[in-house]
Design a protein around this motif. Structure first.
Motif, PDB file in Angstrom:
ATOM      1  N   PHE A  42       2.513  57.413  43.866  1.00 50.14           N
ATOM      2  CA  PHE A  42       2.705  57.596  42.432  1.00 50.14           C
ATOM      3  C   PHE A  42       1.865  56.538  41.744  1.00 50.14           C
ATOM      4  N   ALA A  43       1.050  56.958  40.794  1.00 52.82           N
ATOM      5  CA  ALA A  43       0.156  55.997  40.147  1.00 52.82           C
ATOM      6  C   ALA A  43       0.005  56.310  38.666  1.00 52.82           C
ATOM      7  N   ASN A  44      -0.210  55.244  37.903  1.00 51.99           N
ATOM      8  CA  ASN A  44      -0.634  55.368  36.514  1.00 51.99           C
ATOM      9  C   ASN A  44      -1.795  54.388  36.317  1.00 51.99           C
ATOM     10  N   ARG A  45      -2.118  54.046  35.113  1.00 52.33           N
ATOM     11  CA  ARG A  45      -3.292  53.196  34.860  1.00 52.33           C
ATOM     12  C   ARG A  45      -3.135  51.777  35.374  1.00 52.33           C
ATOM     13  N   THR A  46      -1.915  51.314  35.563  1.00 60.21           N
ATOM     14  CA  THR A  46      -1.710  49.910  35.935  1.00 60.21           C
ATOM     15  C   THR A  46      -0.956  49.691  37.235  1.00 60.21           C
ATOM     16  N   CYS A  47      -0.406  50.751  37.808  1.00 62.67           N
ATOM     17  CA  CYS A  47       0.462  50.567  38.969  1.00 62.67           C
ATOM     18  C   CYS A  47       0.315  51.724  39.952  1.00 62.67           C
ATOM     19  N   LEU A  48       0.329  51.385  41.242  1.00 64.14           N
ATOM     20  CA  LEU A  48       0.330  52.393  42.296  1.00 64.14           C
ATOM     21  C   LEU A  48       1.477  52.062  43.241  1.00 64.14           C
ATOM     22  N   HIS A  49       2.356  53.031  43.458  1.00 61.64           N
ATOM     23  CA  HIS A  49       3.470  52.863  44.385  1.00 61.64           C
ATOM     24  C   HIS A  49       3.219  53.787  45.574  1.00 61.64           C
ATOM     25  N   PHE A  50       3.165  53.212  46.771  1.00 65.34           N
ATOM     26  CA  PHE A  50       2.867  53.934  48.001  1.00 65.34           C
ATOM     27  C   PHE A  50       4.084  53.821  48.911  1.00 65.34           C
ATOM     28  N   SER A  51       4.492  54.936  49.512  1.00 63.28           N
ATOM     29  CA  SER A  51       5.580  54.872  50.490  1.00 63.28           C
ATOM     30  C   SER A  51       5.263  55.763  51.686  1.00 63.28           C
ATOM     31  N   ILE A  65       3.444  48.119  46.427  1.00 63.56           N
ATOM     32  CA  ILE A  65       3.014  48.377  45.045  1.00 63.56           C
ATOM     33  C   ILE A  65       1.750  47.571  44.806  1.00 63.56           C
ATOM     34  N   LEU A  66       0.756  48.232  44.212  1.00 58.79           N
ATOM     35  CA  LEU A  66      -0.456  47.549  43.753  1.00 58.79           C
ATOM     36  C   LEU A  66      -0.459  47.598  42.233  1.00 58.79           C
ATOM     37  N   GLN A  67      -0.729  46.464  41.584  1.00 59.11           N
ATOM     38  CA  GLN A  67      -0.750  46.409  40.131  1.00 59.11           C
ATOM     39  C   GLN A  67      -2.056  45.844  39.623  1.00 59.11           C
ATOM     40  N   LYS A  68      -2.484  46.317  38.482  1.00 55.09           N
ATOM     41  CA  LYS A  68      -3.687  45.821  37.805  1.00 55.09           C
ATOM     42  C   LYS A  68      -3.291  45.139  36.534  1.00 55.09           C
TER      43      LYS A  68
END
Length: 120
Positions: A94-103, A117-120
Motif C-alpha cells: 500500500f503506497a501513497n506519495r509519502t509512505c509505502l507499507h509492505f507485508s 514501512i518506507l517513508q519520504k
C-alpha cells in the motif's frame, strides 16, 4: 542483486554485474525499494548500498515464494539480511506519495510474517 543463499558461478557472475552496473544508478537516483524474484524464496535486506546497511540505502526484497516449487538452498547468516523464509506466500503493498507499507504473508494461513514501512 543480493542473496544470502549459496549460489552457482553463473548466478554469482550475474549478481555481481547487477551490483557493479545497476546498484550505483539505483542509489544515485534515490531508489528506495528493489523487488526481484529470481530465487524461489523470500528475503528482505536492511536499507543498503554496496553490501552495507546505511540509512539512505536501497531495501532489497526477494519475492520468489509463489508459483514453482520453493528452493531448498542453504542461506547463510549475513548482517544485511533482516528476514528470510522458504515457504509459499504473497505480498501486499500500500503506497501513497509519502509512505509505502509492505507485508509478506504465508499462503497457508494468511499470517503476516514480515512487514516494513518506507517513508519520504
Amino acid at each position: 542483486m543480493y542473496t544470502s543463499a549459496f549460489d552457482s558461478t553463473r548466478e554469482t557472475r550475474m549478481r555481481l554485474m547487477v551490483q557493479v552496473y545497476l546498484e550505483p544508478l539505483f542509489y544515485q537516483y534515490h531508489v528506495d525499494l528493489n523487488l526481484f524474484a529470481y530465487r524461489h524464496s523470500y528475503e528482505r535486506s536492511c536499507p543498503m548500498f554496496q553490501g552495507k546497511c546505511i540509512d539512505d540505502g536501497i531495501t532489497l526484497v526477494l519475492i520468489g515464494m509463489a508459483g514453482q516449487s520453493l528452493d531448498s538452498d542453504i542461506y547463510y547468516p549475513v548482517v544485511w539480511s533482516k528476514y528470510h523464509d522458504q515457504q509459499f506466500g504473497y505480498t501486499t503493498i500500500f503506497a501513497n506519495r509519502t509512505c509505502l507499507h509492505f507485508s509478506y504473508h504465508h499462503s497457508r494461513d494468511d499470517k503476516i510474517v514480515d512487514q516494513f514501512i518506507l517513508q519520504k
